[in-house]
Design a protein around this motif. Structure first.
Motif, PDB file in Angstrom:
ATOM      1  N   ARG A 172       0.819  -1.225   0.000  1.00 50.92           N
ATOM      2  CA  ARG A 172       0.000   0.000   0.000  1.00 50.92           C
ATOM      3  C   ARG A 172       0.851   1.272   0.000  1.00 50.92           C
ATOM      4  O   ARG A 172       0.349   2.361   0.271  1.00 50.92           O
ATOM      5  CB  ARG A 172      -0.941   0.043   1.192  1.00 50.92           C
ATOM      6  CG  ARG A 172      -2.315  -0.563   0.978  1.00 50.92           C
ATOM      7  CD  ARG A 172      -2.276  -2.025   0.664  1.00 50.92           C
ATOM      8  NE  ARG A 172      -3.621  -2.620   0.650  1.00 50.92           N
ATOM      9  CZ  ARG A 172      -3.855  -3.891   0.393  1.00 50.92           C
ATOM     10  NH1 ARG A 172      -2.851  -4.715   0.131  1.00 50.92           N
ATOM     11  NH2 ARG A 172      -5.088  -4.354   0.370  1.00 50.92           N
ATOM     12  N   LYS A 173       2.111   1.166  -0.287  1.00 52.83           N
ATOM     13  CA  LYS A 173       2.948   2.358  -0.408  1.00 52.83           C
ATOM     14  C   LYS A 173       2.554   3.090  -1.683  1.00 52.83           C
ATOM     15  O   LYS A 173       2.371   2.473  -2.725  1.00 52.83           O
ATOM     16  CB  LYS A 173       4.426   1.977  -0.451  1.00 52.83           C
ATOM     17  CG  LYS A 173       5.368   3.171  -0.567  1.00 52.83           C
ATOM     18  CD  LYS A 173       6.809   2.730  -0.565  1.00 52.83           C
ATOM     19  CE  LYS A 173       7.749   3.921  -0.753  1.00 52.83           C
ATOM     20  NZ  LYS A 173       7.587   4.924   0.315  1.00 52.83           N
ATOM     21  N   ALA A 174       2.426   4.408  -1.580  1.00 49.19           N
ATOM     22  CA  ALA A 174       1.918   5.200  -2.692  1.00 49.19           C
ATOM     23  C   ALA A 174       2.879   6.327  -3.030  1.00 49.19           C
ATOM     24  O   ALA A 174       3.574   6.859  -2.161  1.00 49.19           O
ATOM     25  CB  ALA A 174       0.537   5.770  -2.363  1.00 49.19           C
ATOM     26  N   VAL A 175       2.899   6.683  -4.296  1.00 50.66           N
ATOM     27  CA  VAL A 175       3.646   7.830  -4.804  1.00 50.66           C
ATOM     28  C   VAL A 175       2.623   8.822  -5.330  1.00 50.66           C
ATOM     29  O   VAL A 175       1.791   8.466  -6.179  1.00 50.66           O
ATOM     30  CB  VAL A 175       4.636   7.421  -5.909  1.00 50.66           C
ATOM     31  CG1 VAL A 175       5.330   8.656  -6.467  1.00 50.66           C
ATOM     32  CG2 VAL A 175       5.656   6.437  -5.370  1.00 50.66           C
ATOM     33  N   ARG A 176       2.676  10.055  -4.852  1.00 46.29           N
ATOM     34  CA  ARG A 176       1.719  11.082  -5.240  1.00 46.29           C
ATOM     35  C   ARG A 176       2.469  12.235  -5.889  1.00 46.29           C
ATOM     36  O   ARG A 176       3.407  12.772  -5.309  1.00 46.29           O
ATOM     37  CB  ARG A 176       0.919  11.573  -4.033  1.00 46.29           C
ATOM     38  CG  ARG A 176       0.177  10.461  -3.309  1.00 46.29           C
ATOM     39  CD  ARG A 176      -0.542  11.001  -2.078  1.00 46.29           C
ATOM     40  NE  ARG A 176      -1.203   9.933  -1.343  1.00 46.29           N
ATOM     41  CZ  ARG A 176      -0.640   9.202  -0.392  1.00 46.29           C
ATOM     42  NH1 ARG A 176       0.614   9.442  -0.037  1.00 46.29           N
ATOM     43  NH2 ARG A 176      -1.313   8.247   0.212  1.00 46.29           N
ATOM     44  N   LEU A 177       1.997  12.637  -7.061  1.00 42.94           N
ATOM     45  CA  LEU A 177       2.620  13.703  -7.828  1.00 42.94           C
ATOM     46  C   LEU A 177       1.531  14.665  -8.296  1.00 42.94           C
ATOM     47  O   LEU A 177       0.407  14.246  -8.593  1.00 42.94           O
ATOM     48  CB  LEU A 177       3.385  13.141  -9.035  1.00 42.94           C
ATOM     49  CG  LEU A 177       4.488  12.118  -8.728  1.00 42.94           C
ATOM     50  CD1 LEU A 177       5.029  11.512 -10.008  1.00 42.94           C
ATOM     51  CD2 LEU A 177       5.617  12.775  -7.928  1.00 42.94           C
ATOM     52  N   LEU A 178       1.878  15.945  -8.387  1.00 39.13           N
ATOM     53  CA  LEU A 178       0.944  16.977  -8.820  1.00 39.13           C
ATOM     54  C   LEU A 178       1.289  17.449 -10.220  1.00 39.13           C
ATOM     55  O   LEU A 178       2.463  17.534 -10.590  1.00 39.13           O
ATOM     56  CB  LEU A 178       0.971  18.172  -7.860  1.00 39.13           C
ATOM     57  CG  LEU A 178       0.516  17.925  -6.429  1.00 39.13           C
ATOM     58  CD1 LEU A 178       0.642  19.196  -5.605  1.00 39.13           C
ATOM     59  CD2 LEU A 178      -0.910  17.414  -6.395  1.00 39.13           C
ATOM     60  N   LYS A 235       8.463   8.786 -13.287  1.00 37.33           N
ATOM     61  CA  LYS A 235       8.873   9.377 -12.005  1.00 37.33           C
ATOM     62  C   LYS A 235       8.482   8.474 -10.837  1.00 37.33           C
ATOM     63  O   LYS A 235       9.242   8.327  -9.871  1.00 37.33           O
ATOM     64  CB  LYS A 235       8.249  10.752 -11.844  1.00 37.33           C
ATOM     65  CG  LYS A 235       8.764  11.797 -12.833  1.00 37.33           C
ATOM     66  CD  LYS A 235       8.084  13.150 -12.594  1.00 37.33           C
ATOM     67  CE  LYS A 235       8.573  14.193 -13.592  1.00 37.33           C
ATOM     68  NZ  LYS A 235       7.908  15.506 -13.388  1.00 37.33           N
ATOM     69  N   ALA A 236       7.300   7.880 -10.914  1.00 34.89           N
ATOM     70  CA  ALA A 236       6.861   6.998  -9.833  1.00 34.89           C
ATOM     71  C   ALA A 236       7.738   5.758  -9.749  1.00 34.89           C
ATOM     72  O   ALA A 236       8.134   5.332  -8.650  1.00 34.89           O
ATOM     73  CB  ALA A 236       5.398   6.614 -10.046  1.00 34.89           C
TER      74      ALA A 236
END
Length: 320
Positions: free
Chosen positions: A227-233, A248-249
């Motif tokens: 459940r590790k997440a990468v968040r980008l805007l 990038k993720a």
């Protein structure tokens, strides 16, 4: 304490010498009939004189005796101390014959007629929820088994809804009532086998080109096992930006997964189909380079990609 009180010591000094509180010492001195000197005064106070049961003080004529005897009985100006009210003049008779107030009669409700004639303030009108205009869309989403988060995202992206998630959550709870929650299957995957990607609504960020605040889009890639997440805007989205966000993720995670589960976005899926979906060529080539297989979700099946949909909430946003 009694001996010191007879010497005329104040309560403060008695407290300092004996260690007994002033209230306690004063109670003992009063019980013994010893006057207590008040603070800042000299001398003693005589104990309070007990009230005489035969003397009754009433009204403003308390200082006058009940029966006044004239010094010269032969010249008493009031020979009849108890006059008959019938023999009084009309003015005095009206006062004497006035009915005294009964202690048992209590007048209540004074001013009720006045208050009833005054205009009452209007009752508050309950405010209408912003979701009332989107009731049909919300009921349709509930009939399809979608949760409040998914319904809110659909309303924002497709119907231009400007309310918050909590507004939709309260409205959905009102429509559902006390219905029990349905059990959902938990999807378990092996380490490095599956990841889920999705777009969500990001915060307001100042655009470096225009200098104005704009609403961003939140890209989320969540691993199915940890459940590790990468968040980008991002301010805008396209096929190229969608592919760059995946790169990038994967770079942040230090590798890629075998399967990438995504929604039927135009950046990744051109033509949704259950058996043979048409993928975006650029997106397909990028995932082929990383050794990934694309697995689009079935239409109206949000539970298959529930981890990424949950992480696209603004509450789960992490600037890092």
């Amino acid at each position: 304490m009694i001996a010191l009180g007879r010497l005329g010591w104040p309560l403060r000094r008695i407290e300092q010498e004996t260690g007994v509180r002033r209230e306690t010492a004063g109670a003992y001195l009063k019980a013994a009939g010893i006057g207590v000197r008040p603070p800042g005064a000299w001398g003693r106070r005589a104990p309070a004189k007990a009230a005489n049961e035969t003397e009754v003080t009433t009204g403003s004529d308390a200082a006058k005796p009940v029966n006044t005897v004239h010094p010269n009985p032969d010249r008493n100006p009031n020979p009849n101390p108890n006059p008959n009210p019938e023999n009084l003049p009309s003015k005095g008779k009206a006062k004497a014959t006035a009915k005294p107030a009964n202690a048992d009669e209590v007048t209540t409700g004074f001013g009720v007629e006045l208050s009833a004639s005054e205009p009452q303030p209007p009752l508050p009108v309950p405010s209408t929820s912003l979701c009332e205009s989107f009731r049909d869309a919300i009921e349709l989403g509930l009939s399809q088994g979608r949760n409040a988060m998914a319904i809110w995202q659909d309303l924002v992206s497709e119907s231009g809804f400007r309310g918050g998630y909590q507004t939709v959550k309260r409205f959905v709870r009102k429509l559902r009532g006390n219905q029990p929650l349905q059990a959902r299957a938990v999807i378990l995957t092996a380490p490095g086998e599956e990841s889920q990607v999705d777009y969500g609504t990001g915060p307001m960020v100042r655009d470096p080109q225009t200098g104005k605040y704009r609403r961003t889009r939140l890209f989320v890639l969540t691993l199915g096992y940890s459940r590790k997440a990468v968040r980008l805007l991002t301010f805008r989205s396209s096929s190229r930006i969608w592919a760059e966000l995946h790169e990038k993720a994967f770079r942040r995670l230090g590798g890629s997964t075998r399967i990438v589960v995504l929604d039927n976005l135009k950046e990744g899926v051109l033509v949704p189909d259950l058996y043979d979906p048409a993928l975006n060529p650029l997106y397909r080539d990028v995932l082929t380079h990383y050794g990934c297989v694309v697995l689009p979700c079935r239409i109206q099946d949000p539970d298959r990609k529930g981890q990424a949909s949950y992480c696209t909430s603004l509450d789960m946003f992490d600037a890092s």
